[in-house]
Each structure stands twice: as structure tokens, then as C-alpha cells.
Design a protein around this motif. Structure first.
Motif, PDB file in Angstrom:
ATOM      1  N   ALA A  92       0.866  -1.181   0.000  1.00 49.45           N
ATOM      2  CA  ALA A  92       0.000   0.000   0.000  1.00 49.45           C
ATOM      3  C   ALA A  92       0.904   1.232   0.000  1.00 49.45           C
ATOM      4  O   ALA A  92       1.750   1.379   0.879  1.00 49.45           O
ATOM      5  N   VAL A  93       0.738   2.079  -1.004  1.00 48.73           N
ATOM      6  CA  VAL A  93       1.562   3.273  -1.131  1.00 48.73           C
ATOM      7  C   VAL A  93       0.686   4.486  -0.877  1.00 48.73           C
ATOM      8  O   VAL A  93      -0.339   4.677  -1.556  1.00 48.73           O
ATOM      9  N   ILE A  94       1.075   5.288   0.116  1.00 46.54           N
ATOM     10  CA  ILE A  94       0.303   6.469   0.484  1.00 46.54           C
ATOM     11  C   ILE A  94       0.591   7.585  -0.510  1.00 46.54           C
ATOM     12  O   ILE A  94       1.748   7.946  -0.732  1.00 46.54           O
ATOM     13  N   GLU A 113      -1.437  -1.149  -4.144  1.00 46.19           N
ATOM     14  CA  GLU A 113      -2.708  -0.446  -3.979  1.00 46.19           C
ATOM     15  C   GLU A 113      -2.413   0.974  -3.534  1.00 46.19           C
ATOM     16  O   GLU A 113      -1.708   1.183  -2.535  1.00 46.19           O
ATOM     17  N   ARG A 114      -2.931   1.929  -4.277  1.00 44.08           N
ATOM     18  CA  ARG A 114      -2.747   3.325  -3.915  1.00 44.08           C
ATOM     19  C   ARG A 114      -3.754   3.731  -2.843  1.00 44.08           C
ATOM     20  O   ARG A 114      -4.955   3.470  -2.975  1.00 44.08           O
ATOM     21  N   VAL A 115      -3.245   4.390  -1.801  1.00 48.03           N
ATOM     22  CA  VAL A 115      -4.099   4.956  -0.762  1.00 48.03           C
ATOM     23  C   VAL A 115      -4.040   6.464  -0.940  1.00 48.03           C
ATOM     24  O   VAL A 115      -3.035   7.101  -0.603  1.00 48.03           O
ATOM     25  N   GLU A 130      -6.107  -3.912   5.310  1.00 44.84           N
ATOM     26  CA  GLU A 130      -5.500  -4.788   6.303  1.00 44.84           C
ATOM     27  C   GLU A 130      -4.626  -5.849   5.655  1.00 44.84           C
ATOM     28  O   GLU A 130      -3.688  -6.362   6.265  1.00 44.84           O
ATOM     29  N   SER A 131      -4.921  -6.191   4.416  1.00 48.58           N
ATOM     30  CA  SER A 131      -4.163  -7.235   3.725  1.00 48.58           C
ATOM     31  C   SER A 131      -2.783  -6.769   3.280  1.00 48.58           C
ATOM     32  O   SER A 131      -1.953  -7.598   2.888  1.00 48.58           O
ATOM     33  N   ALA A 132      -2.518  -5.479   3.337  1.00 48.66           N
ATOM     34  CA  ALA A 132      -1.211  -4.968   2.902  1.00 48.66           C
ATOM     35  C   ALA A 132      -0.137  -5.388   3.897  1.00 48.66           C
ATOM     36  O   ALA A 132      -0.243  -5.097   5.086  1.00 48.66           O
ATOM     37  N   ARG A 157       1.415  -0.018  11.988  1.00 52.97           N
ATOM     38  CA  ARG A 157       2.047  -1.312  12.207  1.00 52.97           C
ATOM     39  C   ARG A 157       0.990  -2.397  12.441  1.00 52.97           C
ATOM     40  O   ARG A 157      -0.016  -2.183  13.099  1.00 52.97           O
ATOM     41  N   ARG A 158       1.268  -3.570  11.877  1.00 51.33           N
ATOM     42  CA  ARG A 158       0.422  -4.749  12.036  1.00 51.33           C
ATOM     43  C   ARG A 158       1.337  -5.972  12.051  1.00 51.33           C
ATOM     44  O   ARG A 158       2.416  -5.949  11.459  1.00 51.33           O
TER      45      ARG A 158
END
Length: 341
Positions: A92-94, A113-115, A130-132, A157-158
Motif C-alpha cells: 500500500a503506497v500512500i 494499492e494506492r491509498v 489490512e491485507s497490505a 504497524r500490524r
């Protein structure tokens, strides 16, 4: 992909006053040039393991870490190119943000995935899927000049996820506020650049900070002697206490120049995105593409922003510069827009 490859140096040409590139000055300070020149006689030998370790020691002391938590880089961009070696399943890229990380991931066929953050471009961890298992962001963020809160970054963080923070401009922020460079976490990777504050863009100097296991994965398969002697010397020199004091003073100067520049731009009706924390400003302007070309005709280079995901054609980025250079920008903008303070 071609838009992701576009950078500010493409805007600059002979005779143009440069507001497009975020490097401070045109060459390193005299003391740093002298130190690099003194190393020229050693170029007949390969870069030594000892010199690499001494440079990593200097960086580690600077951030309260160990040398094993430091990898020297040929500029922060090399760190982006290495990210696919961490084998993320979904990155995921912010955005809007520096485009090189996404480009490196996509070229390695990593799913991205672009955020997209809408104005005022504040980080919201709940937007990240959440899958990132990798999240990439810049702080302060290029080109918005937004500085995200440290605690909000850590909230990304996750379990099983690596958070990559591009802190290329962190040393240009007063007190390096909100930096996570000293956070010794196994799931946090920080990339730093020395090219901006020290005018070393042509030498390519930077480093990565992270857990030794993450760094080992990051550098797997890396070429032998990845950095040259002058790069290693520059990184060591710019991490010494006297250099850090000079960098802190420079950050204060940038902050003062930035505030003056904001006032002057607003006085001629330019919409400047605030709060701003970096050595550049995001301008919201109508007809940005036409305005950029008209400024170029008047000898001023500014950065187009439609190449940044999440930004429309209505934005330009300008580097923070001292007052005498800002005079030229203000005069050109006033002529083009027909507005005077």
C-alpha cells in the motif's frame, strides 16, 4: 509509468532560476568539499570494510542505534529499488507522495494499492487495507509538505507488515520533529537521504535504518562494493556532531525562509497549502500547466504536480529559497497572474 518517472530535474534548464529541485544550494559546503578532495588520493584502492563500518557507526550514533541497524545507500532511491527484495504480497503506497517507491515496486511486479489522501492530505491508517504487508509513505511528504504525526505512522504497524518511511527531507525539519528514525522496531524501515541539505545529489548518498534481519533481506544479492569511497566518506562526514549542528541551523533557516515565502505568495493571491513543514511548498493554482510554461518563459522553473497520484492539474510545487531568489519568483508570478501585493 512514464508519469511516475518524472522528477523535478526534468524541469530545469540552462539559465532558469531553479524552484523545481529541492536540493539546497548548488554544491556542498567548503569543509565537505575539502574532506572529499582529501580522499581522492585513495581512489586507487577498493572501498574498505573498515571505512564502511566507521560510516555506519557514525550514522548509528546519530540515531541512537547500532551499526548493524544501518545500511549505506547510493541515495534514498537505491533503498526504494531494494524494497521488492522484501517480497511483499501487497504494498500500500500512500499518495500523493514521491513516486519512485511505487515505480520500483511495479517494475518488480509487486501488487500495489494506492491509498489516496484527500486535502488536507493527513494520514489516516484506517484507509490502508489490512491485507497490505508493506506500507510506504513519506514524512515530510513530497510534494504536499505535510508532516505526519509520529504516533499516527506507528499506528500503521500490524503483525507481518513492514512500514517503510521515506524521510528524505527529515533533516530539513526543525528538530527532526515526528521522525521515526530512532524507533528500533523490527517492522519499521526508514530511508534517509543526504543529497538535499548537503547538495550531494550528484554523489548519491543515503542510508537505511532497520532491524538487522530486515536489512539482510533488503541487501540480499546486492553487488559487492555498492558504494564508492567518496560516498562512504560523505555519509560519515555528514553524520558527525559538527555537521549535525550545521544541519540543524540550516533547518531553522529553511523554516524562516518558508514562512516569509508563504506570506509573499499569499499576498499576490496564491493558495499555499498549509501547514507546511518541508523545504518546498504546494501551490493550488488554476491553469497550472499554462502557468508553469509561462513562468518558464520568464526564466523560472517550477515542478508540475499532475505526475503525483492523487493530485489534479491544479497544483505546482516550488522549492523554498532565500529572499533574493523569491523576489524573482514573485515578480514573475505577479506578471503572469496580473496580481500585485
Amino acid at each position: 509509468m512514464s508519469l511516475l518517472r518524472h522528477h523535478g530535474d526534468a524541469e530545469v534548464g540552462d539559465g532558469l532560476v531553479d524552484f523545481a529541485v529541492n536540493v539546497q544550494g548548488t554544491s556542498p559546503p567548503r569543509w565537505l568539499r575539502d574532506r572529499l578532495a582529501a580522499s581522492l588520493d585513495s581512489l586507487g584502492a577498493y572501498p574498505s570494510v573498515e571505512s564502511d563500518y566507521r560510516a555506519r557507526e557514525a550514522v548509528a550514533r546519530r540515531h541512537g542505534r547500532t551499526p548493524e541497524e544501518v545500511v549505506l545507500l547510493a541515495g534514498g532511491a537505491e533503498g526504494f529499488a531494494m524494497m521488492p527484495r522484501l517480497r511483499p504480497r501487497l504494498a500500500a503506497v500512500i499518495h500523493p507522495s514521491f513516486t519512485e517507491p511505487e515505480l520500483a515496486l511495479r517494475e518488480a511486479d509487486v501488487p500495489v494499492e494506492r491509498v489516496i489522501l484527500d486535502p488536507p492530505f493527513r494520514l489516516d491508517p484506517s484507509l490502508v487495507p489490512e491485507s497490505a504487508d508493506m506500507v510506504v509513505l513519506g514524512n515530510p511528504t513530497n510534494p504536499t509538505s505535510v508532516l505526519h504525526d509520529r504516533e499516527t505512522i506507528l499506528a500503521l504497524r500490524r503483525p507481518g507488515r513492514i512500514v517503510v518511511v521515506d524521510e528524505a527531507f527529515a533533516d530539513a525539519v526543525e528538530g527532526e520533529a515526528e521522525s521515526v528514525a530512532s524507533e528500533r522496531s523490527p517492522d519499521l524501515l526508514v530511508l534517509r537521504s543526504l543529497t538535499k541539505t548537503w547538495a550531494l545529489a550528484g554523489l548519491r548518498c543515503g542510508y537505511a535504518l532497520g532491524h538487522p534481519d530486515v536489512l539482510a533481506r533488503l541487501t540480499a544479492g546486492r553487488a559487492h562494493w555498492p558504494l564508492g569511497t567518496l560516498q562512504i566518506e560523505a555519509i560519515a562526514a555528514c553524520s558527525q556532531p559538527a555537521a549535525l549542528e550545521e544541519s540543524a541551523m540550516k533547518a531553522r533557516e529553511i523554516a524562516a525562509d518558508r514562512e516569509k515565502m508563504i506570506v509573499r505568495l499569499q499576498a499576490i493571491g496564491i493558495d499555499v497549502h498549509e501547514p507546511a513543514a518541508a523545504p518546498f511548498l504546494l501551490l493550488a493554482v488554476p491553469n497550472a500547466s499554462e502557468l508553469r510554461l509561462r513562468l518558464r518563459d520568464r526564466g523560472i522553473a517550477v515542478r508540475r504536480c499532475d505526475t503525483f497520484p492523487g493530485l489534479s492539474t491544479g497544483y505546482l510545487r516550488v522549492a523554498v529559497r532565500p529572499s533574493e531568489q523569491v523576489d524573482l519568483l514573485i515578480d514573475a508570478l505577479a506578471d503572469v497572474t496580473g496580481s500585485r501585493p
